[in-house]
Motif scaffolding. Sequence first.
Motif, PDB file in Angstrom:
ATOM      1  N   TYR A 372       0.809  -1.223   0.000  1.00 19.65           N
ATOM      2  CA  TYR A 372       0.000   0.000   0.000  1.00 19.65           C
ATOM      3  C   TYR A 372       0.843   1.274   0.000  1.00 19.65           C
ATOM      4  CZ  TYR A 372       0.628   1.300   4.940  1.00 19.65           C
ATOM      5  OH  TYR A 372       1.153   1.727   6.136  1.00 19.65           O
ATOM      6  N   LYS A 373       2.108   1.161   0.381  1.00 17.70           N
ATOM      7  CA  LYS A 373       2.957   2.354   0.385  1.00 17.70           C
ATOM      8  C   LYS A 373       3.459   2.704  -1.023  1.00 17.70           C
ATOM      9  CE  LYS A 373       4.263   1.928   5.265  1.00 17.70           C
ATOM     10  NZ  LYS A 373       4.237   3.185   6.030  1.00 17.70           N
ATOM     11  N   ARG A 374       3.283   1.785  -1.936  1.00 16.34           N
ATOM     12  CA  ARG A 374       3.542   1.999  -3.369  1.00 16.34           C
ATOM     13  C   ARG A 374       4.934   2.572  -3.674  1.00 16.34           C
ATOM     14  NH1 ARG A 374      -1.795   4.900  -5.758  1.00 16.34           N
ATOM     15  NH2 ARG A 374      -1.177   6.482  -4.234  1.00 16.34           N
ATOM     16  N   GLY A 463       1.781   7.872   9.383  1.00 13.69           N
ATOM     17  CA  GLY A 463       3.093   8.025   8.743  1.00 13.69           C
ATOM     18  C   GLY A 463       3.899   8.956   9.623  1.00 13.69           C
ATOM     19  N   THR A 464       5.156   8.605   9.866  1.00  3.34           N
ATOM     20  CA  THR A 464       5.967   9.481  10.717  1.00  3.34           C
ATOM     21  C   THR A 464       7.297   9.862  10.078  1.00  3.34           C
ATOM     22  OG1 THR A 464       6.795   7.523  11.865  1.00  3.34           O
ATOM     23  CG2 THR A 464       5.027   8.748  12.953  1.00  3.34           C
ATOM     24  N   SER A 465       7.715   9.153   9.023  1.00  2.00           N
ATOM     25  CA  SER A 465       9.041   9.465   8.492  1.00  2.00           C
ATOM     26  C   SER A 465       9.080  10.880   7.907  1.00  2.00           C
ATOM     27  CB  SER A 465       9.490   8.423   7.474  1.00  2.00           C
ATOM     28  OG  SER A 465       8.571   8.318   6.411  1.00  2.00           O
ATOM     29  N   GLY A 466       7.960  11.347   7.337  1.00  2.00           N
ATOM     30  CA  GLY A 466       7.911  12.722   6.825  1.00  2.00           C
ATOM     31  C   GLY A 466       8.079  13.751   7.939  1.00  2.00           C
ATOM     32  N   MET A 467       7.664  13.377   9.156  1.00  3.70           N
ATOM     33  CA  MET A 467       7.842  14.278  10.306  1.00  3.70           C
ATOM     34  C   MET A 467       9.325  14.342  10.695  1.00  3.70           C
ATOM     35  SD  MET A 467       4.746  12.867  12.679  1.00  3.70           S
ATOM     36  CE  MET A 467       3.064  12.693  12.068  1.00  3.70           C
ATOM     37  N   LYS A 468      10.006  13.183  10.586  1.00  3.33           N
ATOM     38  CA  LYS A 468      11.454  13.171  10.876  1.00  3.33           C
ATOM     39  C   LYS A 468      12.175  14.063   9.872  1.00  3.33           C
ATOM     40  CE  LYS A 468      10.940   8.330  12.136  1.00  3.33           C
ATOM     41  NZ  LYS A 468      11.057   6.960  11.588  1.00  3.33           N
ATOM     42  N   ALA A 469      11.729  13.987   8.601  1.00  5.57           N
ATOM     43  CA  ALA A 469      12.322  14.838   7.571  1.00  5.57           C
ATOM     44  C   ALA A 469      12.095  16.312   7.922  1.00  5.57           C
ATOM     45  CB  ALA A 469      11.724  14.491   6.211  1.00  5.57           C
TER      46      ALA A 469
HETATM   47  C1  LIG Z   1      10.058   6.207  11.178  1.00  7.64           C
HETATM   48  C2  LIG Z   1      10.308   4.812  10.772  1.00  7.64           C
HETATM   49  C3  LIG Z   1       9.291   4.074  10.148  1.00  7.64           C
HETATM   50  C4  LIG Z   1       7.931   4.639   9.853  1.00  7.64           C
HETATM   51  O1  LIG Z   1       7.904   5.388   8.678  1.00  7.64           O
HETATM   52  P1  LIG Z   1       6.527   5.674   7.942  1.00  7.64           P
HETATM   53  O2  LIG Z   1       6.720   6.902   7.173  1.00  7.64           O
HETATM   54  O3  LIG Z   1       5.493   5.849   9.006  1.00  7.64           O
HETATM   55  O4  LIG Z   1       6.245   4.500   7.099  1.00  7.64           O
HETATM   56  C5  LIG Z   1       9.577   2.755   9.794  1.00  7.64           C
HETATM   57  N1  LIG Z   1      10.774   2.205  10.037  1.00  7.64           N
HETATM   58  C6  LIG Z   1      11.769   2.892  10.618  1.00  7.64           C
HETATM   59  C7  LIG Z   1      13.073   2.222  10.849  1.00  7.64           C
HETATM   60  C8  LIG Z   1      11.574   4.218  11.007  1.00  7.64           C
HETATM   61  O5  LIG Z   1      12.570   4.891  11.611  1.00  7.64           O
END
Ligand SMILES: *Cc1c(COP(=O)(O)O)cnc(C)c1O
Length: 577
Positions: A372-374, A463-469
């Motif tokens: 689903y993340k495509r 989703g959280t990786s965009g927040m880390k960015a």
């Molecule tokens: C932050 C993180 C994720 C989650 O990323 P999504 O954008 O929510 O898919 C998955 N794996 C690792 C190792 C992460 O640090």
Amino acid sequence: MTDRTDDALVAYFSMEIGLDPNMPTYAGGLGVLAGDTIRSAADLEIPMVAVTLLHRRGYFHQWLDEQGWQREEPVAWPINDFCKPVPQRVTVDIENRTVHVAAWQFCVRGESGGETSVYLLDTDLPENQPWDRTLTDQLYGDGDSYRLCQEVVLGIGGYRLLRALGYSHIRRFHMNEGHAALLVLALLEEKLASRSYEQGVPADLIDAVREQCVFTTHTPVPAGHDQFPPDLAQRVLGDRRCAWLRACGHDQSVNMTELALHGSRFVNGVAMKHGEVSHNLFPGYPIHSITNGVHAVTWAAPSFQTLYDRYLPDWRRDHLSLRYAIKISAQEIWGAHSTAKQTLVDYVNRETNAGLDRDVLTIGFARRAAAYKRGTLIFHDIERLAAIAQRGGPLQIIFSGKAHPRDQDGKTLIHRIHELRDALRGTIRVAYLTNYDMTLAKLLCAGVDVWLNTPLPPMEASGTSGMKAAVNGVPSLSVLDGWWIEGHVEDVTGWSIGDRVESCMEPSGSMDACHAAALYDKLEQKVMPCFYKDREGFVEIMRQAIALNGGFFNTQRMMTQYLHNAYRLVGEYVRRG
Ligand SMILES: *Cc1c(COP(=O)(O)O)cnc(C)c1O
């Protein structure tokens, strides 16, 4: 370490927790969020204790062959280097056997010296049967039966362990996803035992349990919710517990989400939209929204940490002060970014020999390789992509991510990215990094120029990786789903793929084709010209990504919302303070 068992008011239960990049006790976003939650609880000195499983064999080590086919291996990790054993032991009944449960303590230290203990449950004890000894080995291991037994260890074993450790003032039990729902049974059992009811469960007891419980759901689709057939539940849990489950309305299969919903006073989804979607999935329950965040200090690259220390001296204690990033000069932001990018490019070139160039617009896409993340959406029409890169580029792309060992679609996706990488050779440089984990996530989210996110709506709960960015000033180019519906301001914090949430929902044509076309348009008309021809404008977007999104989508704000809306212990917490 100080023993603060008397102080903990909140107990947090999660099947996975990303505590340290070198402890493979998490699989993805759920576990990383749990770790960031606890890190912020420690910063804010919220009286919290957490419970998870040890995962001795870890979430696997990933091997990729030349064609990009994934192989898995258990991770050997030195438990003693990170955790210390506690002397207390408890037991749980599984399939009419007594299973002994031990625990290890991990201590999370906060910015102001606060400490939060995490207990990792371990059944690898000589007094257990061989199969029971493996119950805390593998995260999301094989089969329903293994999974349900693990959930008994987490929910019931975890609760008993806290009692054995002397935690007697816990007022709220927070279940992070349905895996921990059997905690509701553990609480109910204790109350039943003290009142010695033999048949049925009086409504006031369920109400008393509900008063103590908080449940966060993370999955927007029915198939994602843990469910077990009745005969399996009967076999693993036994007659008495199944009778109690029936009292909670479980006549057919045992659905962990329903159990948690039934047993909780406060329930929330992990973004505004996800709260609404969850309410439609489970119409009988009021479902709130508390949008996820990230622990800013954990995710800021060293160069940004230095910058923030200089301009925003309180930011480590007070993530909200990232809002004041508007006063940091463009030159300094670009400088910190260039350092983070150089670190990443060096790493990628060393690992993959991809020959990436630090001056080229670099797109990042790293997450679990779930369909689903495509992950291959950007390659939907590689001729068009190549043409765009030739006209307005150059362009390079970095991927990373593990597929769940049993997810054949996910594995095919990784393989497909490798094929497309080869097809694009000479036009667009593409690199795939193996063993995506917190260390790589930190390197990637900070070091690329644009963070790409292409989930199939409404599948991305948050989703959280965009927040880390964003914490590193990296703007997102994303489908409007999950957190991005809230975080997106066009040309200010990044760019959307598709104008509205519904824009690609028309029955004619596929959503993939529609989103891919929108992605190419945005890349060609906005992102590339901005990066190459209007650097000042690009850095202004970076600054707003930090101020607007870094300042809000962090776990400090998130924990404050849990305190105010879910735990509702603020008065008590302040009095004890
Ligand atoms: C932050 C993180 C994720 C989650 O990323 P999504 O954008 O929510 O898919 C998955 N794996 C690792 C190792 C992460 O640090």
